[in-house]
Design a protein around this motif. Structure first.
Motif, short mmCIF file in Angstrom:
data_model
loop_
_atom_site.label_atom_id
_atom_site.label_comp_id
_atom_site.label_asym_id
_atom_site.label_seq_id
_atom_site.Cartn_x
_atom_site.Cartn_y
_atom_site.Cartn_z
N VAL A 136 1.03 -1.37 -0.03
CA VAL A 136 -0.05 0.03 0.00
C VAL A 136 0.76 1.38 0.13
O VAL A 136 1.85 1.34 0.36
CB VAL A 136 -1.07 -0.11 1.18
N GLN A 137 0.31 2.25 -0.59
CA GLN A 137 0.89 3.71 -0.56
C GLN A 137 0.56 4.30 0.76
O GLN A 137 -0.57 4.18 1.30
CB GLN A 137 0.34 4.34 -1.67
N PHE A 138 1.55 5.32 1.09
CA PHE A 138 1.40 5.93 2.39
C PHE A 138 1.02 7.28 1.96
O PHE A 138 1.66 7.82 1.20
CB PHE A 138 2.83 5.95 3.05
N ILE A 139 0.02 7.79 2.53
CA ILE A 139 -0.29 9.54 2.65
C ILE A 139 -0.03 10.23 3.75
O ILE A 139 -0.10 9.86 4.82
CB ILE A 139 -2.03 9.34 2.30
N GLN A 140 0.92 11.01 3.37
CA GLN A 140 1.36 11.89 4.45
C GLN A 140 0.31 12.70 5.38
O GLN A 140 0.45 12.60 6.73
CB GLN A 140 2.46 12.94 3.98
N GLY A 141 -0.46 13.05 4.63
CA GLY A 141 -1.60 13.94 5.38
C GLY A 141 -1.13 15.43 6.10
O GLY A 141 -0.11 15.88 5.81
N THR A 142 -2.14 15.71 6.86
CA THR A 142 -1.77 17.09 7.79
C THR A 142 -1.64 16.71 9.30
O THR A 142 -2.49 16.12 9.72
CB THR A 142 -2.91 18.11 7.36
N ALA A 143 -0.57 17.13 9.84
CA ALA A 143 -0.31 16.96 11.09
C ALA A 143 -0.72 18.07 11.96
O ALA A 143 -1.28 19.28 11.51
CB ALA A 143 1.37 16.83 11.48
N SER A 144 -0.96 17.68 13.32
CA SER A 144 -1.50 18.69 14.13
C SER A 144 -0.46 19.27 15.38
O SER A 144 -0.15 18.42 16.19
CB SER A 144 -2.86 18.13 14.69
N ALA A 145 -0.20 20.58 15.31
CA ALA A 145 0.47 20.97 16.36
C ALA A 145 -0.39 21.13 17.42
O ALA A 145 0.50 21.30 18.57
CB ALA A 145 1.15 22.45 15.82
N THR A 146 -1.48 21.08 17.65
CA THR A 146 -2.22 20.98 18.90
C THR A 146 -2.22 19.96 19.67
O THR A 146 -1.93 19.54 20.88
CB THR A 146 -3.93 21.14 18.55
#
Length: 206
Positions: A136-146
């Motif tokens: 499968v492929q990895f999706i980096q996405g959006t991290a949360s600084a919160t």
């Protein structure tokens, strides 16, 4: 007991080893360069860069080259901030200018990880038991600084895509605790296909 549904991707969570032994919390402390400008989040794949320090891996569809290598998953850090205060962090903010920063990394090549299944835009999705054994492929996405958590996930497998040898992760099981229906699952368990410690590609001594 019913588990709540998975509402968003959260990165990679270590759960046990490939041989079935439970994950006992073992980590390696790897230095973070004081010049590292980019943040690293809990659950994010990381790589060792030239000089022996750690950085986030931009891995998506292949981790065979050093640029996209994966040596493990980041699960926290420690450093002294600019005020001289010791910090134990869920994530590393980048630009901390701390000469003593270290990353906590689950770097066992046999570690396996729980991860959410999403579409390419990181919207939650599902897969079936037919995903087991596929790449499968990895999706980096959006991290949360919160929260300090990564936003990574794996792309829901599609027909004629799961046998691509260069894809970075292999599905070894589905997670029944958070299934959407009796046959569809929003989380799977994966292993790293080409671990940085197990590949011949390496940096020259400098």
């Amino acid at each position: 007991m019913a588990y709540p549904p998975v509402s968003a991707p959260y990165g990679l969570t270590p759960i046990h080893r490939l041989d079935g032994l439970p994950y006992a919390g073992a980590i390696r402390q790897i230095p973070i360069a004081s010049t590292l400008a980019t943040a690293i989040y809990n659950g994010q794949p990381v790589k060792i860069v030239q000089g022996g320090t750690i950085a986030a891996s931009p891995v998506t569809d292949s981790n065979a080259a050093l640029a996209n290598a994966v040596c493990g998953v980041f699960v926290g850090c420690a450093y002294t901030n600019s005020s001289g205060q010791p910090v134990e962090g869920q994530y590393y903010p980048g630009n901390a200018a701390a000469t003593n920063a270290v990353a906590y990394v689950v770097d066992d090549p046999n570690a396996v990880f729980k991860v959410a299944v999403t579409a390419a835009n990181s919207a939650m999705s599902t897969t079936t038991e037919a995903a087991v054994g596929t790449n499968v492929q990895f999706i980096q996405g959006t991290a949360s600084a919160t929260t300090g958590d990564a936003g990574g996930s794996i792309l829901a497998p599609s027909a004629s895509a799961g046998n691509v040898a260069t894809l970075p992760f292999r599905v070894i099981a589905v997670v029944p605790d958070t299934n959407v229906t009796a046959t569809t699952f929003s989380e799977v368990i994966v292993k790293v296909n080409v671990h940085q410690y197990n590949t011949a590609a390496a940096y020259d001594f400098a």
